[in-house]
Design a protein around this motif. Sequence first.
Motif, PDB file in Angstrom:
ATOM      1  N   ILE A 174     -19.818 -10.804   8.230  1.00 23.88           N
ATOM      2  CA  ILE A 174     -18.529 -11.430   8.533  1.00 23.88           C
ATOM      3  C   ILE A 174     -18.674 -12.216   9.834  1.00 23.88           C
ATOM      4  O   ILE A 174     -19.208 -11.707  10.821  1.00 23.88           O
ATOM      5  CB  ILE A 174     -17.410 -10.384   8.695  1.00 23.88           C
ATOM      6  CG1 ILE A 174     -17.202  -9.613   7.390  1.00 23.88           C
ATOM      7  CG2 ILE A 174     -16.105 -11.047   9.121  1.00 23.88           C
ATOM      8  CD1 ILE A 174     -16.211  -8.474   7.510  1.00 23.88           C
ATOM      9  N   LEU A 175     -18.200 -13.453   9.832  1.00 24.81           N
ATOM     10  CA  LEU A 175     -18.223 -14.302  11.026  1.00 24.81           C
ATOM     11  C   LEU A 175     -16.787 -14.679  11.359  1.00 24.81           C
ATOM     12  O   LEU A 175     -16.074 -15.244  10.527  1.00 24.81           O
ATOM     13  CB  LEU A 175     -19.052 -15.558  10.774  1.00 24.81           C
ATOM     14  CG  LEU A 175     -19.146 -16.572  11.925  1.00 24.81           C
ATOM     15  CD1 LEU A 175     -19.981 -16.003  13.058  1.00 24.81           C
ATOM     16  CD2 LEU A 175     -19.738 -17.895  11.440  1.00 24.81           C
ATOM     17  N   ILE A 176     -16.340 -14.366  12.580  1.00 29.73           N
ATOM     18  CA  ILE A 176     -14.963 -14.639  12.989  1.00 29.73           C
ATOM     19  C   ILE A 176     -14.966 -15.652  14.128  1.00 29.73           C
ATOM     20  O   ILE A 176     -15.508 -15.394  15.213  1.00 29.73           O
ATOM     21  CB  ILE A 176     -14.243 -13.360  13.436  1.00 29.73           C
ATOM     22  CG1 ILE A 176     -14.285 -12.315  12.321  1.00 29.73           C
ATOM     23  CG2 ILE A 176     -12.794 -13.668  13.826  1.00 29.73           C
ATOM     24  CD1 ILE A 176     -13.750 -10.953  12.726  1.00 29.73           C
ATOM     25  N   ILE A 177     -14.369 -16.831  13.883  1.00 25.23           N
ATOM     26  CA  ILE A 177     -14.241 -17.875  14.901  1.00 25.23           C
ATOM     27  C   ILE A 177     -12.856 -17.756  15.514  1.00 25.23           C
ATOM     28  O   ILE A 177     -11.848 -17.781  14.794  1.00 25.23           O
ATOM     29  CB  ILE A 177     -14.441 -19.272  14.282  1.00 25.23           C
ATOM     30  CG1 ILE A 177     -15.843 -19.368  13.645  1.00 25.23           C
ATOM     31  CG2 ILE A 177     -14.245 -20.368  15.319  1.00 25.23           C
ATOM     32  CD1 ILE A 177     -16.075 -20.637  12.850  1.00 25.23           C
ATOM     33  N   ALA A 223     -18.797 -13.999   4.880  1.00 24.25           N
ATOM     34  CA  ALA A 223     -17.371 -14.326   4.896  1.00 24.25           C
ATOM     35  C   ALA A 223     -17.040 -14.921   6.263  1.00 24.25           C
ATOM     36  O   ALA A 223     -17.396 -14.343   7.297  1.00 24.25           O
ATOM     37  CB  ALA A 223     -16.536 -13.077   4.642  1.00 24.25           C
ATOM     38  N   VAL A 224     -16.391 -16.081   6.262  1.00 26.80           N
ATOM     39  CA  VAL A 224     -16.039 -16.757   7.511  1.00 26.80           C
ATOM     40  C   VAL A 224     -14.530 -16.806   7.644  1.00 26.80           C
ATOM     41  O   VAL A 224     -13.825 -17.281   6.743  1.00 26.80           O
ATOM     42  CB  VAL A 224     -16.618 -18.188   7.555  1.00 26.80           C
ATOM     43  CG1 VAL A 224     -16.146 -18.912   8.815  1.00 26.80           C
ATOM     44  CG2 VAL A 224     -18.141 -18.152   7.506  1.00 26.80           C
ATOM     45  N   GLU A 281     -15.619 -16.645  22.066  1.00 29.35           N
ATOM     46  CA  GLU A 281     -16.425 -15.510  21.646  1.00 29.35           C
ATOM     47  C   GLU A 281     -16.358 -15.395  20.128  1.00 29.35           C
ATOM     48  O   GLU A 281     -15.301 -15.163  19.555  1.00 29.35           O
ATOM     49  CB  GLU A 281     -15.892 -14.224  22.283  1.00 29.35           C
ATOM     50  CG  GLU A 281     -16.699 -12.989  21.909  1.00 29.35           C
ATOM     51  CD  GLU A 281     -16.142 -11.736  22.546  1.00 29.35           C
ATOM     52  OE1 GLU A 281     -16.750 -11.259  23.521  1.00 29.35           O
ATOM     53  OE2 GLU A 281     -15.103 -11.231  22.064  1.00 29.35           O
ATOM     54  N   ILE A 282     -17.485 -15.594  19.499  1.00 33.71           N
ATOM     55  CA  ILE A 282     -17.580 -15.471  18.050  1.00 33.71           C
ATOM     56  C   ILE A 282     -18.035 -14.053  17.709  1.00 33.71           C
ATOM     57  O   ILE A 282     -18.971 -13.529  18.321  1.00 33.71           O
ATOM     58  CB  ILE A 282     -18.564 -16.509  17.473  1.00 33.71           C
ATOM     59  CG1 ILE A 282     -17.955 -17.914  17.586  1.00 33.71           C
ATOM     60  CG2 ILE A 282     -18.903 -16.199  16.027  1.00 33.71           C
ATOM     61  CD1 ILE A 282     -18.860 -19.005  17.105  1.00 33.71           C
ATOM     62  N   VAL A 283     -17.362 -13.458  16.731  1.00 30.83           N
ATOM     63  CA  VAL A 283     -17.676 -12.081  16.345  1.00 30.83           C
ATOM     64  C   VAL A 283     -18.479 -12.086  15.044  1.00 30.83           C
ATOM     65  O   VAL A 283     -18.124 -12.779  14.085  1.00 30.83           O
ATOM     66  CB  VAL A 283     -16.385 -11.254  16.161  1.00 30.83           C
ATOM     67  CG1 VAL A 283     -16.717  -9.836  15.704  1.00 30.83           C
ATOM     68  CG2 VAL A 283     -15.588 -11.209  17.471  1.00 30.83           C
ATOM     69  N   SER A 303     -27.312 -12.418  10.644  1.00 31.72           N
ATOM     70  CA  SER A 303     -26.897 -12.390  12.050  1.00 31.72           C
ATOM     71  C   SER A 303     -27.918 -13.061  12.953  1.00 31.72           C
ATOM     72  O   SER A 303     -27.565 -13.757  13.911  1.00 31.72           O
ATOM     73  CB  SER A 303     -26.665 -10.941  12.502  1.00 31.72           C
ATOM     74  OG  SER A 303     -27.849 -10.171  12.354  1.00 31.72           O
ATOM     75  N   SER A 304     -29.204 -12.892  12.626  1.00 28.95           N
ATOM     76  CA  SER A 304     -30.260 -13.514  13.438  1.00 28.95           C
ATOM     77  C   SER A 304     -30.221 -15.042  13.315  1.00 28.95           C
ATOM     78  O   SER A 304     -30.289 -15.758  14.332  1.00 28.95           O
ATOM     79  CB  SER A 304     -31.620 -12.980  12.987  1.00 28.95           C
ATOM     80  OG  SER A 304     -32.666 -13.612  13.666  1.00 28.95           O
ATOM     81  N   VAL A 305     -30.101 -15.538  12.087  1.00 30.45           N
ATOM     82  CA  VAL A 305     -30.077 -16.992  11.876  1.00 30.45           C
ATOM     83  C   VAL A 305     -28.807 -17.598  12.459  1.00 30.45           C
ATOM     84  O   VAL A 305     -28.849 -18.652  13.100  1.00 30.45           O
ATOM     85  CB  VAL A 305     -30.203 -17.320  10.377  1.00 30.45           C
ATOM     86  CG1 VAL A 305     -30.035 -18.816  10.146  1.00 30.45           C
ATOM     87  CG2 VAL A 305     -31.546 -16.848   9.847  1.00 30.45           C
ATOM     88  N   ILE A 306     -27.673 -16.931  12.256  1.00 33.39           N
ATOM     89  CA  ILE A 306     -26.402 -17.446  12.797  1.00 33.39           C
ATOM     90  C   ILE A 306     -26.453 -17.505  14.312  1.00 33.39           C
ATOM     91  O   ILE A 306     -25.942 -18.442  14.931  1.00 33.39           O
ATOM     92  CB  ILE A 306     -25.225 -16.575  12.320  1.00 33.39           C
ATOM     93  CG1 ILE A 306     -24.981 -16.800  10.829  1.00 33.39           C
ATOM     94  CG2 ILE A 306     -23.940 -16.907  13.096  1.00 33.39           C
ATOM     95  CD1 ILE A 306     -23.979 -15.848  10.212  1.00 33.39           C
TER      96      ILE A 306
END
Length: 387
Positions: free
Chosen positions: A105-108, A50-51, A125-127, A141-144
């Motif tokens: 979850i990726l938060i920009i 989820a972005v 800072e990306i969460v 998380s590793s690939v991102i």
Amino acid sequence: MKIFDIVQLNFKQLIRDKKNLFFLLLFPAVFMLIFGIGFGDNVESDVDIAVINHDNASGVNLGNELVGVIKDFNSSENESLFTVHEVSSEDKAQKMLENGSVSTILIIPQGFTSDMGNNMSSLGEIVIKGNPIDADYGIGSSVISGIVSEFSKQIINKVAGQTIPEIELKYEDLNISSSSTFDLYAPGLIVFAILMTITVVASNVATEEESGMIKRLRLSKMKTRDYVLGNLISWSFVGVIQVIIMLLVAILVGFKWEGGIYTLFLACIVGIVTTFSSVAVALIIVALSKNAKQASSISPIIAVPLSFIAGAFIPLPDCVIATINNQQIQIYEILPWNQAITAIRQVLTYGQGLDAIVMNLIIILIMGIILLGISILLFNRKISREN
């Protein structure tokens, strides 16, 4: 005393009727076994994330560019590694994470693009959030992390004469214990068992009505509400038994039960109040049916679709009917059985306490009271006409 007699009668009938025992206990347990064997160790071929992109820059928007890079990233088999779900709020993303729709979850952040132009000390800072023991989260998380690192280097190369450090990554490991698809399916299957109560109650009540038993009970000054209350008490006990048996079967095929006896007690409470709604629906079916055969035929046609609509078997798509305090309300969330699935998942899968399910219990009770009110009105009207 009349209420106790109804409770005693229901238990005697249930014990004698092997067919109803099968539908109440064995049939849902078989479903639990099938799902446990099929999905207990299931790992998806792609990673659902989820972005939430808060970057609102017009023109060049680095947040959008980063999302595009993630969408286009291919695995070694030249297939997209990620399935990206762009969502509007962190609350919604959190719900998706909890129900298993996504693993990460990726938060920009807001101002992600403008920070570069202002030559800030950091590009932003990306969460990244997720369950640390979830294999998909580990992969995602590793690939991102690698994608973001390469993305920031490309930005730096485009900006002549400026020094911009790489994008910072903040990892938030969430305390979510589920590590398999089955851990998320099992609560829905427990509620499916409670929904099957509709078929048995409808069959029993319709048969009692057709045989004249209810008419004889009314001659003894028993009121409709006494009859309904007797059924609620007896079938609530059955609801507790269903929760316990289904949990034992789930554990047998790999379900990871969290929280111990306390969470089992909470799950049984949820089972009891959810049974109220199932009994109410059964009474409504009987009230609207012409005879016992029709009631027995209609009840599974109602119960099984309700299981799917409530989300007992598959994740449900977005179907927003309102937004309250930035919280989206889905149409199926008004169903007590959907709330029961969420509540049982919170306590048995995630090990949460009473405070995590209070709102679910309130909604289940409110909907149950509404359905019971309708069932008493319709059932009483039918009995009165026949007299």
